[in-house]
Design a protein around this motif. Structure first.
Motif, PDB file in Angstrom:
ATOM      1  N   ARG A   1     -38.177  12.840 -39.395  1.00 38.48           N
ATOM      2  CA  ARG A   1     -39.492  13.280 -39.895  1.00 38.48           C
ATOM      3  C   ARG A   1     -39.531  13.211 -41.421  1.00 38.48           C
ATOM      4  NH1 ARG A   1     -42.931  14.746 -35.363  1.00 38.48           N
ATOM      5  NH2 ARG A   1     -41.686  15.998 -33.973  1.00 38.48           N
ATOM      6  N   GLY A   2     -40.622  12.670 -41.908  1.00 35.15           N
ATOM      7  CA  GLY A   2     -40.816  12.661 -43.361  1.00 35.15           C
ATOM      8  C   GLY A   2     -39.950  11.637 -44.075  1.00 35.15           C
ATOM      9  N   ASN A   3     -39.312  10.712 -43.330  1.00 34.74           N
ATOM     10  CA  ASN A   3     -38.513   9.721 -44.073  1.00 34.74           C
ATOM     11  C   ASN A   3     -39.454   8.735 -44.780  1.00 34.74           C
ATOM     12  OD1 ASN A   3     -39.331   8.133 -41.934  1.00 34.74           O
ATOM     13  ND2 ASN A   3     -37.290   7.506 -41.310  1.00 34.74           N
ATOM     14  N   TRP A   4     -38.948   8.075 -45.790  1.00 32.73           N
ATOM     15  CA  TRP A   4     -39.874   7.217 -46.525  1.00 32.73           C
ATOM     16  C   TRP A   4     -39.841   5.784 -46.034  1.00 32.73           C
ATOM     17  CZ3 TRP A   4     -38.285   7.313 -52.464  1.00 32.73           C
ATOM     18  CH2 TRP A   4     -36.976   6.882 -52.604  1.00 32.73           C
ATOM     19  N   SER A   5     -40.931   5.079 -46.313  1.00 29.31           N
ATOM     20  CA  SER A   5     -41.018   3.686 -45.901  1.00 29.31           C
ATOM     21  C   SER A   5     -39.974   2.878 -46.675  1.00 29.31           C
ATOM     22  CB  SER A   5     -42.419   3.155 -46.218  1.00 29.31           C
ATOM     23  OG  SER A   5     -42.366   1.748 -46.323  1.00 29.31           O
TER      24      SER A   5
ATOM     25  N   ASP B   1     -28.758   8.390 -54.008  1.00 28.99           N
ATOM     26  CA  ASP B   1     -29.890   9.108 -53.408  1.00 28.99           C
ATOM     27  C   ASP B   1     -29.362  10.473 -52.983  1.00 28.99           C
ATOM     28  OD1 ASP B   1     -31.888  10.200 -51.911  1.00 28.99           O
ATOM     29  OD2 ASP B   1     -32.283   8.450 -50.665  1.00 28.99           O
ATOM     30  N   TYR B   2     -29.754  11.523 -53.758  1.00 30.84           N
ATOM     31  CA  TYR B   2     -29.193  12.856 -53.468  1.00 30.84           C
ATOM     32  C   TYR B   2     -30.017  13.666 -52.468  1.00 30.84           C
ATOM     33  CZ  TYR B   2     -32.000  13.381 -57.785  1.00 30.84           C
ATOM     34  OH  TYR B   2     -32.964  13.287 -58.751  1.00 30.84           O
ATOM     35  N   PHE B   3     -31.056  13.058 -51.899  1.00 31.32           N
ATOM     36  CA  PHE B   3     -31.761  13.663 -50.749  1.00 31.32           C
ATOM     37  C   PHE B   3     -31.843  12.558 -49.690  1.00 31.32           C
ATOM     38  CE2 PHE B   3     -33.875  16.030 -54.341  1.00 31.32           C
ATOM     39  CZ  PHE B   3     -33.499  17.309 -53.977  1.00 31.32           C
ATOM     40  N   CYS B   4     -30.690  12.073 -49.226  1.00 32.92           N
ATOM     41  CA  CYS B   4     -30.677  10.781 -48.523  1.00 32.92           C
ATOM     42  C   CYS B   4     -31.244  10.826 -47.110  1.00 32.92           C
ATOM     43  CB  CYS B   4     -29.283  10.184 -48.515  1.00 32.92           C
ATOM     44  SG  CYS B   4     -28.171  11.050 -47.409  1.00 32.92           S
ATOM     45  N   GLY B   5     -31.339  12.008 -46.480  1.00 33.09           N
ATOM     46  CA  GLY B   5     -31.918  12.107 -45.139  1.00 33.09           C
ATOM     47  C   GLY B   5     -31.276  11.132 -44.178  1.00 33.09           C
ATOM     48  N   SER B   6     -32.107  10.299 -43.527  1.00 31.79           N
ATOM     49  CA  SER B   6     -31.602   9.389 -42.503  1.00 31.79           C
ATOM     50  C   SER B   6     -31.026   8.096 -43.083  1.00 31.79           C
ATOM     51  CB  SER B   6     -32.737   9.050 -41.535  1.00 31.79           C
ATOM     52  OG  SER B   6     -33.788   8.426 -42.248  1.00 31.79           O
ATOM     53  N   GLY B   7     -30.959   7.998 -44.412  1.00 30.27           N
ATOM     54  CA  GLY B   7     -30.237   6.877 -45.022  1.00 30.27           C
ATOM     55  C   GLY B   7     -31.047   5.630 -45.323  1.00 30.27           C
ATOM     56  N   THR B   8     -32.376   5.758 -45.396  1.00 35.92           N
ATOM     57  CA  THR B   8     -33.216   4.573 -45.645  1.00 35.92           C
ATOM     58  C   THR B   8     -32.790   3.840 -46.925  1.00 35.92           C
ATOM     59  OG1 THR B   8     -35.011   5.898 -44.710  1.00 35.92           O
ATOM     60  CG2 THR B   8     -35.634   3.821 -45.756  1.00 35.92           C
ATOM     61  N   THR B   9     -32.550   4.604 -47.996  1.00 40.38           N
ATOM     62  CA  THR B   9     -32.182   3.967 -49.275  1.00 40.38           C
ATOM     63  C   THR B   9     -30.826   3.273 -49.146  1.00 40.38           C
ATOM     64  OG1 THR B   9     -33.264   5.865 -50.281  1.00 40.38           O
ATOM     65  CG2 THR B   9     -32.111   4.374 -51.771  1.00 40.38           C
TER      66      THR B   9
ATOM     67  N   ASP C   1     -26.712  14.535 -48.670  1.00 39.85           N
ATOM     68  CA  ASP C   1     -27.717  15.397 -48.040  1.00 39.85           C
ATOM     69  C   ASP C   1     -27.058  16.723 -47.683  1.00 39.85           C
ATOM     70  OD1 ASP C   1     -30.697  14.702 -46.727  1.00 39.85           O
ATOM     71  OD2 ASP C   1     -29.701  16.440 -45.841  1.00 39.85           O
ATOM     72  N   ILE C   2     -27.886  17.770 -47.692  1.00 38.05           N
ATOM     73  CA  ILE C   2     -27.382  19.113 -47.409  1.00 38.05           C
ATOM     74  C   ILE C   2     -27.073  19.284 -45.921  1.00 38.05           C
ATOM     75  CG2 ILE C   2     -29.569  20.329 -46.899  1.00 38.05           C
ATOM     76  CD1 ILE C   2     -26.995  21.494 -49.453  1.00 38.05           C
ATOM     77  N   ASN C   3     -27.660  18.428 -45.079  1.00 36.92           N
ATOM     78  CA  ASN C   3     -27.539  18.596 -43.626  1.00 36.92           C
ATOM     79  C   ASN C   3     -26.528  17.602 -43.046  1.00 36.92           C
ATOM     80  OD1 ASN C   3     -27.876  18.921 -40.907  1.00 36.92           O
ATOM     81  ND2 ASN C   3     -30.069  18.434 -40.878  1.00 36.92           N
TER      82      ASN C   3
ATOM     83  N   SER D   1     -29.432  26.552 -48.670  1.00 35.18           N
ATOM     84  CA  SER D   1     -29.320  25.537 -49.727  1.00 35.18           C
ATOM     85  C   SER D   1     -30.312  24.400 -49.544  1.00 35.18           C
ATOM     86  CB  SER D   1     -27.916  24.951 -49.727  1.00 35.18           C
ATOM     87  OG  SER D   1     -26.981  25.954 -49.881  1.00 35.18           O
ATOM     88  N   ASP D   2     -31.031  24.426 -48.429  1.00 31.77           N
ATOM     89  CA  ASP D   2     -32.003  23.355 -48.149  1.00 31.77           C
ATOM     90  C   ASP D   2     -33.304  23.665 -48.900  1.00 31.77           C
ATOM     91  OD1 ASP D   2     -33.953  21.725 -47.121  1.00 31.77           O
ATOM     92  OD2 ASP D   2     -33.541  22.162 -45.007  1.00 31.77           O
ATOM     93  N   LEU D   3     -33.666  22.809 -49.850  1.00 31.07           N
ATOM     94  CA  LEU D   3     -34.848  23.078 -50.684  1.00 31.07           C
ATOM     95  C   LEU D   3     -36.141  23.067 -49.883  1.00 31.07           C
ATOM     96  CD1 LEU D   3     -34.124  21.215 -54.051  1.00 31.07           C
ATOM     97  CD2 LEU D   3     -33.211  23.333 -53.162  1.00 31.07           C
ATOM     98  N   SER D   4     -36.097  22.542 -48.640  1.00 29.55           N
ATOM     99  CA  SER D   4     -37.316  22.554 -47.830  1.00 29.55           C
ATOM    100  C   SER D   4     -37.555  23.932 -47.221  1.00 29.55           C
ATOM    101  CB  SER D   4     -37.264  21.494 -46.729  1.00 29.55           C
ATOM    102  OG  SER D   4     -36.402  21.883 -45.687  1.00 29.55           O
ATOM    103  N   ASN D   5     -36.640  24.875 -47.502  1.00 27.20           N
ATOM    104  CA  ASN D   5     -36.887  26.246 -47.045  1.00 27.20           C
ATOM    105  C   ASN D   5     -37.380  27.129 -48.193  1.00 27.20           C
ATOM    106  OD1 ASN D   5     -36.211  25.696 -44.385  1.00 27.20           O
ATOM    107  ND2 ASN D   5     -34.024  25.921 -44.783  1.00 27.20           N
TER     108      ASN D   5
END
Ligand SMILES: C[S@@+](CC[C@H](N)C(=O)[O-])C[C@H]1O[C@@H](n2cnc3c(N)ncnc32)[C@H](O)[C@@H]1O
Length: 486
Positions: free
Chosen positions: A92-96, A116-124, A139-141, A212-216
């Motif tokens: 969710r919310g990953n970038w194009s 990429d310090y908020f790498c999420g699912s690794g798109t970058t 990523d924090i997760n 530590s998750d900034l989305s919280n």
């Protein structure tokens, strides 16, 4: 109290393949609740739990997007999100992937080190691998890091001989669990490019209860934390290199929270300057039917843009203040428009925050839209003998701003609307000075003004194909809309 059996049922239905809408209707819950149940139970915020986990090593045939060309203007819009290599929209919310692809190609070279310090699912990271850049993703997760590793774990059978990358990549692609606020493992001045996509405060939550998750974090605390990220970015980046982030605004009730400008301001405070301020259009916005009717009825616009900022680590601040010679641009545009402005009450009203007009009629269409939405019988234009006490005051940002800021109250009714038309300008050293950010910051101190909307006006035919330098062509303007509360 959490309803565990409901969460379990939702998860089971998700695994069976029911859509979010079907689950929402079945249990009478909203998307945020569905996301929360999945994130809490699986430790990751994904829309399709079946496809994501434990995929075997993939062989990828499609490793370049079809008909790709680098963006030339400041408004970027990708009709489809992109599905080459392992890219998909499951996280969710990953970038194009079009975004990091453009940034990597434009602001780094092969064999550079990209972070990429908020790498999420690794798109970058996937794009870095395809484009032969070394990469560190943080990523924090830990579950996001696992997914990123899976997504970047592929071999290619390159069909296209122009693509140098073949079965084995020569670059190193590393993902790790970590915190963007503390990049201790990375040396000072060691990164060639930062390309990252933070959470937008708590719009989408990526973990359940992870402190530590900034989305919280709510907006105020989010900004305090992002300041630490900006500081670390400045430290680890090499001099004269670029740091790019994508960030959007939020809406609270009928007002906008300018999270984008406030986040950008935190990076500027650390010493970064702006190389480009790009508008990324969002296509999930409805411009007809239910949303259109509500946008008119409740007088708000659907958020349809985000800001993609390319910062430069410059040794000294070169972009000084808003009194640059170039600010006259806005004024001369108004002077020309005076001749052309024709009131037209039948105009089709815009319902999102991106208004797309042709160069020849952007002034007319903008003014008519403002008048129809907010005019309520009386409006005036500050630059042209304004009338006292209008419902709507329109101001084309110009060199008279300091006078304007002291006396505009006289021209507005109580609860009247102030609309400021302004733009980013190109300044020395190919950098950008953003008048809208300056204006928002200036009026932010004034409790009588409440920001209602930030609109982007895209000028459709402004592209100059002869523009051969590396700067993007600025083809957008802004409308900052305030409500007077006295
Ligand atoms: C908008 S998402 C990034 C999505 C990514 N661009 C992609 O395409 O998958 C933001 C990410 O930031 C992560 N995050 C939140 N707080 C963090 C922190 N303090 N340090 C590192 N990552 C964090 C979240 O787990 C989430 O994966």
């Amino acid at each position: 109290m959490a309803d565990f059996s409901l969460e379990k049922d939702i998860l089971e239905d998700k695994i069976k393949g029911l859509s979010d809408r079907e689950i929402g209707n079945k249990y009478n819950v909203n998307l945020k609740f569905i996301e929360k149940s999945i994130t809490k139970n699986l430790g990751i915020n994904i829309s399709n739990p079946v496809n994501t986990l434990s995929n075997p090593l993939k062989i990828i045939k499609k490793i370049v997007p079809k008909d790709f060309s680098l963006e030339q203007n400041t408004v970027w819009s990708f009709k489809s999100r992109g599905s080459w290599a392992t890219h998909n929209g499951n996280y969710r919310g990953n970038w194009s992937p079009y975004i990091p692809r453009n940034i990597l190609l434009k602001y780094s070279n092969e064999d550079d080190l990209v972070l990429d310090y908020f790498c999420g699912s690794g798109t970058t990271g996937v794009e870095a691998k395809l484009l032969n850049r070394n990469f560190i993703g943080i990523d924090i997760n830990e579950n996001a890091v696992k997914l990123a590793n899976e997504n970047a774990d592929f071999l290619t059978k390159a069909a296209d001989e122009n693509v140098k990358f073949l079965e084995h990549s020569r670059v190193s692609i590393d993902f790790m669990v970590g915190d963007a606020r503390n990049l201790d493992l990375i040396n000072d001045n060691s990164i060639d490019l930062i390309c990252s996509h933070p959470p937008y405060s708590n719009i989408i939550n990526y973990t359940h209860n992870n402190k530590s998750d900034l989305s919280n974090y709510e907006v105020g605390d989010f900004l305090k934390e992002i300041e630490k990220v900006a500081k670390e970015s400045y430290r680890v980046l090499k001099d004269n290199k670029y740091c790019s982030i994508l960030i959007g605004d939020m809406r609270k009730n009928k007002n906008v929270i300018p999270l984008g400008f406030w986040t950008i301001d935190k990076y500027l405070k650390e010493g970064f300057v702006i190389k480009e301020l790009i508008i990324k259009r969002q296509h999930n916005c409805k411009t007809t039917g239910f949303w259109y009717t509500n946008s008119i009825k409740f007088n708000f616009l659907l958020l349809a843009h985000e800001y993609l900022v390319i910062f430069k680590k410059s040794d000294k601040k070169k972009v000084k203040n808003h009194k640059s010679n170039n600010t006259e641009v806005s004024f001369s545009q108004y002077e020309k428009s005076k001749i052309k402005f024709i009131e037209n009450n039948n105009i089709q009203q815009e319902s999102t925050t991106v208004w797309i007009f042709e160069k020849k009629d952007w002034v007319n269409n903008t003014l008519n839209n403002l008048i129809k939405r907010y005019g309520n019988g009386s409006y005036s234009i500050y630059n042209d003998n304004p009338k006292k006490s209008s419902n709507l005051l329109i101001y084309f940002y110009d060199n008279n701003f300091s006078n304007f800021s002291k006396d505009f109250y006289n021209y507005l009714e109580k609860e009247g609307i102030l609309a400021i038309i302004c733009e980013d300008i190109r300044v020395d050293d190919n950098l950008v000075y953003s008048n809208p950010i300056y204006i928002e910051k200036y009026f932010n101190k004034d409790d009588k003004l409440k920001i209602k909307e930030i609109v982007v006006i895209q000028i459709k035919d402004a592209y100059n194909p002869n523009n051969k330098n590396s700067n993007l062509n600025i083809n957008h303007k802004y409308l900052i809309i305030y409500k007077l509360n006295v």
